[in-house]
Design an enzyme around this catalytic site. Structure first.
Site, PDB file in Angstrom:
ATOM      1  N   LYS A 126       4.622  34.626  45.043  1.00 48.12           N
ATOM      2  CA  LYS A 126       5.006  33.778  44.023  1.00 48.12           C
ATOM      3  C   LYS A 126       4.342  32.560  44.061  1.00 48.12           C
ATOM      4  CE  LYS A 126       8.095  33.736  40.463  1.00 48.12           C
ATOM      5  NZ  LYS A 126       8.598  34.774  39.619  1.00 48.12           N
ATOM      6  N   ASP A 166       6.091  32.769  34.606  1.00 49.99           N
ATOM      7  CA  ASP A 166       7.373  32.846  35.005  1.00 49.99           C
ATOM      8  C   ASP A 166       8.019  31.495  34.166  1.00 49.99           C
ATOM      9  OD1 ASP A 166       9.470  33.751  37.191  1.00 49.99           O
ATOM     10  OD2 ASP A 166       9.837  31.469  37.284  1.00 49.99           O
TER      11      ASP A 166
HETATM   12  P1  NDP Z   1      11.186  30.540  30.334  1.00 46.18           P
HETATM   13  O1  NDP Z   1      10.548  29.382  30.891  1.00 46.18           O
HETATM   14  O2  NDP Z   1      10.561  31.306  29.324  1.00 46.18           O
HETATM   15  O3  NDP Z   1      12.846  30.111  30.125  1.00 46.18           O
HETATM   16  C1  NDP Z   1      13.501  29.551  30.963  1.00 46.18           C
HETATM   17  C2  NDP Z   1      14.892  29.440  30.379  1.00 46.18           C
HETATM   18  O4  NDP Z   1      15.833  29.005  31.302  1.00 46.18           O
HETATM   19  C3  NDP Z   1      14.780  28.219  29.385  1.00 46.18           C
HETATM   20  O5  NDP Z   1      15.795  28.510  28.354  1.00 46.18           O
HETATM   21  C4  NDP Z   1      15.247  27.195  30.196  1.00 46.18           C
HETATM   22  O6  NDP Z   1      15.604  26.125  29.545  1.00 46.18           O
HETATM   23  C5  NDP Z   1      16.222  27.495  31.149  1.00 46.18           C
HETATM   24  N1  NDP Z   1      16.077  26.767  32.214  1.00 46.18           N
HETATM   25  C6  NDP Z   1      15.029  26.715  33.261  1.00 46.18           C
HETATM   26  N2  NDP Z   1      15.509  25.934  34.127  1.00 46.18           N
HETATM   27  C7  NDP Z   1      16.716  25.627  33.956  1.00 46.18           C
HETATM   28  C8  NDP Z   1      17.642  24.968  34.637  1.00 46.18           C
HETATM   29  N3  NDP Z   1      17.546  24.344  35.727  1.00 46.18           N
HETATM   30  N4  NDP Z   1      19.027  24.765  34.096  1.00 46.18           N
HETATM   31  C9  NDP Z   1      19.317  25.396  33.088  1.00 46.18           C
HETATM   32  N5  NDP Z   1      18.545  26.033  32.391  1.00 46.18           N
HETATM   33  C10 NDP Z   1      17.361  26.244  32.533  1.00 46.18           C
HETATM   34  O7  NDP Z   1      11.413  31.342  31.483  1.00 46.18           O
HETATM   35  P2  NDP Z   1      11.597  33.071  31.712  1.00 46.18           P
HETATM   36  O8  NDP Z   1      12.689  33.569  30.766  1.00 46.18           O
HETATM   37  O9  NDP Z   1      10.385  33.585  32.061  1.00 46.18           O
HETATM   38  O10 NDP Z   1      12.464  33.147  33.043  1.00 46.18           O
HETATM   39  C11 NDP Z   1      13.977  32.986  33.123  1.00 46.18           C
HETATM   40  C12 NDP Z   1      14.357  33.480  34.601  1.00 46.18           C
HETATM   41  O11 NDP Z   1      13.939  34.961  34.754  1.00 46.18           O
HETATM   42  C13 NDP Z   1      13.744  32.935  35.838  1.00 46.18           C
HETATM   43  O12 NDP Z   1      14.564  33.017  36.997  1.00 46.18           O
HETATM   44  C14 NDP Z   1      12.573  33.725  36.154  1.00 46.18           C
HETATM   45  O13 NDP Z   1      12.233  33.651  37.571  1.00 46.18           O
HETATM   46  C15 NDP Z   1      13.197  35.268  35.953  1.00 46.18           C
HETATM   47  N6  NDP Z   1      12.280  36.273  35.828  1.00 46.18           N
HETATM   48  C16 NDP Z   1      11.371  36.141  34.778  1.00 46.18           C
HETATM   49  C17 NDP Z   1      10.688  37.060  34.480  1.00 46.18           C
HETATM   50  C18 NDP Z   1       9.529  37.208  33.578  1.00 46.18           C
HETATM   51  O14 NDP Z   1       8.874  38.441  33.078  1.00 46.18           O
HETATM   52  N7  NDP Z   1       9.451  36.096  32.609  1.00 46.18           N
HETATM   53  C19 NDP Z   1      10.696  38.429  35.292  1.00 46.18           C
HETATM   54  C20 NDP Z   1      11.633  38.360  36.213  1.00 46.18           C
HETATM   55  C21 NDP Z   1      12.313  37.344  36.423  1.00 46.18           C
HETATM   56  P3  NDP Z   1      14.868  24.500  29.437  1.00 46.18           P
HETATM   57  O15 NDP Z   1      13.760  24.939  28.293  1.00 46.18           O
HETATM   58  O16 NDP Z   1      15.857  23.443  28.775  1.00 46.18           O
HETATM   59  O17 NDP Z   1      14.120  24.296  30.742  1.00 46.18           O
END
Ligand code: NDP
Length: 444
Positions: A126, A166
């Site tokens: 990562k 991510d």
């Molecule tokens: P994105 O950046 O596309 O979206 C993240 C979302 O989560 C946004 O809505 C963001 O809001 C919110 N968020 C992030 N940090 C926080 C926080 N500290 N408190 C509240 N809301 C938060 O990321 P992904 O959708 O790709 O990833 C989301 C989760 O899924 C993560 O845990 C990631 O590790 C996991 N994941 C992702 C994969 C992928 O293929 N993308 C694969 C497997 C797991 P804001 O814009 O306001 O920050």
């Protein structure tokens, strides 16, 4: 002292400031007890657990770049190459101000077992940076990505370490990172996944984590004799994982009533209007609160999380530790009977205990969100073959992989007498393959 307790003590002593990493190691090692106790002497002699909790390599580097005002900024970049026993390191890059070594190590550690569960030959890694992309111009994002790659390129390669996206890293950022890698190395190789289709990306990669989450959730629900159709679903987040989880949940007949970002959550009793959400998040790159402008029946709750909303199924898809003990209690007391984790480690250890005491259906992240990395590995295969498969073909393989993960997890849990404990099942099934490979490869 038991071998597991001894190793846990060492991890705490050696990494005193890494609370997320300690949390992830605790969750994994605690659920490996049945396997470790059965093979304690062998594993102790091989120091297998001490080796598995120590990254092969942690790379930390300076990322200098110039903002639009001409000011030079400096961020910290990371790549944690945790375990390559079963394949090249694989795992996403996260750009978020909260990124630190503890978060990088917890994510890379989880990735080892998740990648193993997919059945594909990929190790655990990562990376990322504490860079905050929010509010940055297109030029600033590109400049930052290029500077990040100026160091990262010497540590990655199509056969050694293949990063993906991510939080904060989507197709746009992967494009800039890929362009700079190519410029520096002169190599056109599948060194990053999550690329756009025009230069080696895979169809269905964008949808994979969210769709995969729903495939395994639906399977778990059906095997429990229930159905997803018509059920009320609460989703957190509004990024890549959340959007495609909502899409597949709706296709399967579920009613998703919430989505969120770090500013608060939207409740729409008619069901989230996905076209509006996609426009706000994917096109306008705006805050989720904008949703109420086009859907006046919906309500925005500032600075709140959606866990008090009454639901059957909860899908946390935002970030780590977003469900604590009180949130878990609220979910259960409101009748939630199924939780599947789209985000990585969204539930605290205390929250997981609440789910288990209530005996609800609970699919942990390692299994539930493995669809993203699985399709990343399929993207690697397509790049090696110089071929591009159809959406239907990738989606079919994704679905099959998620159903196989469900089977592996249930079989492993049953084998050790923990029927329907998918935490134990996922950790054991993921661990066994990695442990076998490490044992076979000697002391390295
Ligand atoms: P994105 O950046 O596309 O979206 C993240 C979302 O989560 C946004 O809505 C963001 O809001 C919110 N968020 C992030 N940090 C926080 C926080 N500290 N408190 C509240 N809301 C938060 O990321 P992904 O959708 O790709 O990833 C989301 C989760 O899924 C993560 O845990 C990631 O590790 C996991 N994941 C992702 C994969 C992928 O293929 N993308 C694969 C497997 C797991 P804001 O814009 O306001 O920050």
């Amino acid at each position: 002292m038991s071998y597991i307790n001894e190793v846990l003590e060492k991890v705490k002593k050696n990494n005193p400031h890494e609370k997320e990493f300690i949390q992830a190691v605790t969750e994994v090692l605690e659920s490996l007890r049945p396997v470790i106790e059965k093979n304690e002497e062998k594993y102790r002699n091989l120091a297998l657990l001490e080796r598995i909790v120590e990254p092969e390599r942690v790379i930390s580097f300076r990322v200098p770049w110039q903002d639009d005002q001409g000011q030079v900024q400096v961020n910290r970049g990371y790549r944690v190459q945790f375990n390559s026993a079963i394949g090249p390191y694989k795992g996403g890059l996260r750009f978020h101000p909260s990124v630190n070594q503890s978060i990088m190590k917890f994510l890379a550690f989880e990735q080892i077992f998740k990648n193993s569960l997919t059945g594909l030959p990929i190790g655990g890694g990562k990376g990322g940076s504490d860079f905050d992309p929010r509010g940055r111009s297109e030029r600033e994002i590109m400049t930052f990505c290029q500077s990040f790659m100026n160091e990262l390129y010497r540590h990655i390669g199509a056969n050694s370490d293949v990063p993906a996206g991510d939080i904060g890293v989507g197709a746009r950022e992967i494009g800039y990172l890929y362009g700079q890698y190519k410029k520096l190395t002169g190599q056109y190789e599948g060194v990053l996944t999550g690329k756009k289709l025009s230069f080696g990306g895979s169809l269905a990669r964008t949808e994979a984590t969210g769709y995969g989450l729903l495939y395994i959730t639906n399977e778990m629900i059906q095997k429990a004799g229930k159905e997803l159709k018509g059920k009320t679903i609460v989703v957190s987040g509004s990024g890549n994982v959340a959007i495609y989880a909502i899409e597949k949940a709706q296709q399967l007949g579920g009613k998703v009533v919430t989505c969120s970002d770090s500013s608060g959550f939207i409740y729409d009793e008619n069901g989230i209007d996905l076209d509006t959400l996609k426009r706000i998040k994917l096109v306008d790159r705006e805050r989720v609160s904008e949703y109420v402008k086009s859907n006046s029946n919906a309500k925005f709750y500032a600075n709140e999380k959606p866990w008090k909303v009454k639901c059957d199924i909860a899908l946390p898809c935002a970030t780590q530790n977003e469900i604590d003990e009180n949130d878990a209690k609220a979910l259960i007391s409101n009748g939630c009977w199924c939780i599947a984790e789209g985000a990585n480690m969204p539930s605290t250890l205390e929250a997981i205990k609440i789910y288990q005491d209530a005996a609800i259906l609970f699919m942990p992240a390692k299994a539930a969100n493995a669809g993203g990395v699985a399709v990343s590995a399929l993207e690697m295969s397509q790049n090696s073959e110089r071929l591009a498969w159809s959406f239907e073909e990738v989606d079919r393989q994704l679905k099959q992989i998620m159903l196989e993960i469900y089977n592996k997890v249930t079989v492993a849990a049953d084998r050790y007498g923990h029927h329907n404990n998918f935490v134990i099942g996922a950790n054991i099934a993921g661990f066994e393959k990695v442990a076998d490979a490490m044992e076979s490869q000697g002391i390295v």
